[in-house]
Design an enzyme around this catalytic site. Structure first.
Site, mmCIF file in Angstrom:
data_model
loop_
_atom_site.group_PDB
_atom_site.id
_atom_site.type_symbol
_atom_site.label_atom_id
_atom_site.label_comp_id
_atom_site.label_asym_id
_atom_site.label_seq_id
_atom_site.Cartn_x
_atom_site.Cartn_y
_atom_site.Cartn_z
ATOM 1 N N SER A 148 1.527 -1.105 0.112
ATOM 2 C CA SER A 148 0.134 0.121 0.685
ATOM 3 C C SER A 148 0.587 0.979 -0.047
ATOM 4 C CB SER A 148 -0.852 0.109 1.217
ATOM 5 O OG SER A 148 -1.707 0.948 1.306
ATOM 6 N N TYR A 161 -2.407 -0.219 9.946
ATOM 7 C CA TYR A 161 -2.858 -0.454 8.913
ATOM 8 C C TYR A 161 -1.684 -0.513 8.259
ATOM 9 C CZ TYR A 161 -4.164 -1.073 4.457
ATOM 10 O OH TYR A 161 -4.434 -1.767 2.730
#
Length: 257
Positions: A148, A161
């Site tokens: 990501s 996250y």
């Protein structure tokens, strides 16, 4: 081998995509299937996995399914061992399964932390380890870990996250260090901000969307199909000498301040 455009083809290869019942995983399955791969849909629910595989076959793709929960190591071992023995080799692994839990870090629930790490990090380790053992025995394989922009950048409410995706980036480098000698290429594919179900709250937040479009050089949200070219490249022979890298598909977000 001399380069030809066929170096990007995946004919005769089988690709397992974890968490591919919807969203980015399903779109990556379509992309790899369009390049010639037989795609293996993964979900925890057998009815859903079977239905998605049937849908892809109706679209003209070659599709199978494997049912297991990436956070349950025994399920992972049993399912992949059985699949390899009974159906065939997994030549390409895409570790896509992931979840998000948003909260201020000082109030972040410990159970949410552990759930997120189990899916986003432990699941990558469990599935990769089992699949890699078969790849090592064959002397080749491709692993694509879905990272990501949060593998590099943090923002409020998603620090855990970001921690999980930063860890996946480094685990990818570790896979390269350990498994490149066995003919395995392990790389990361890092999406920027894509209009997916996981990001629905952000897509619907007008202020956030306006900020994102100004922050991103491309000036817009990504479309999930725009991840497929990078995935096909990393899964194909065209990327045979690329290992341990993370390819950002983010409209330029991580390149500018």
């Amino acid at each position: 081998m001399s380069f030809t455009i066929n170096s990007f083809r995946l004919d005769g290869r089988r690709a397992l995509i974890t968490g591919s019942g919807k969203g980015i995983g399903l779109e990556l399955a379509r992309g790899l299937g369009a390049a010639g791969a037989t795609v293996v849909i993964n979900d925890r629910n057998i009815e859903k996995a079977r239905a998605i595989a049937s849908q892809l076959r109706d679209e003209g793709l070659h599709a199978e399914f494997a049912v297991f929960d990436v956070t349950d190591r025994e399920q992972v071992v049993d399912a992949i061992t059985t699949f390899e023995a009974g159906t065939g080799a997994i030549d390409i692994l895409v570790n896509n399964a992931g979840i998000q839990r948003r909260a201020a870090l000082e109030h972040y629930d410990a159970n949410d932390w552990h759930d997120l790490m189990r899916v986003n990090l432990d699941g990558v380790f469990y599935v990769s380890q089992v699949v890699a053992r078969h790849m090592i025995a064959r002397g080749n394989g491709k692993i694509i870990n879905i990272c990501s922009v949060q593998s590099e950048l943090a923002r409020p409410s998603i620090a855990p996250y970001a921690a999980s995706k930063g860890a996946v980036k480094m685990l990818t480098k570790g896979m390269c260090a350990e498994w490149a000698q066995h003919g395995i290429q392990a790389n990361g594919l890092a999406p920027g901000y894509f209009a997916t179900e996981m990001n629905r709250a952000l897509v619907d937040d007008q202020a956030f969307s306006e900020w994102l479009c100004k922050r991103t050089p491309a000036g817009r949200w990504g479309r999930v199909e725009e991840l497929c070219g990078a995935a096909v490249f990393l899964a194909s022979k065209a990327s045979d000498f690329i290992n341990g890298q993370t390819l950002f598909v983010d409209g330029g977000l991580t390149s500018v301040v």
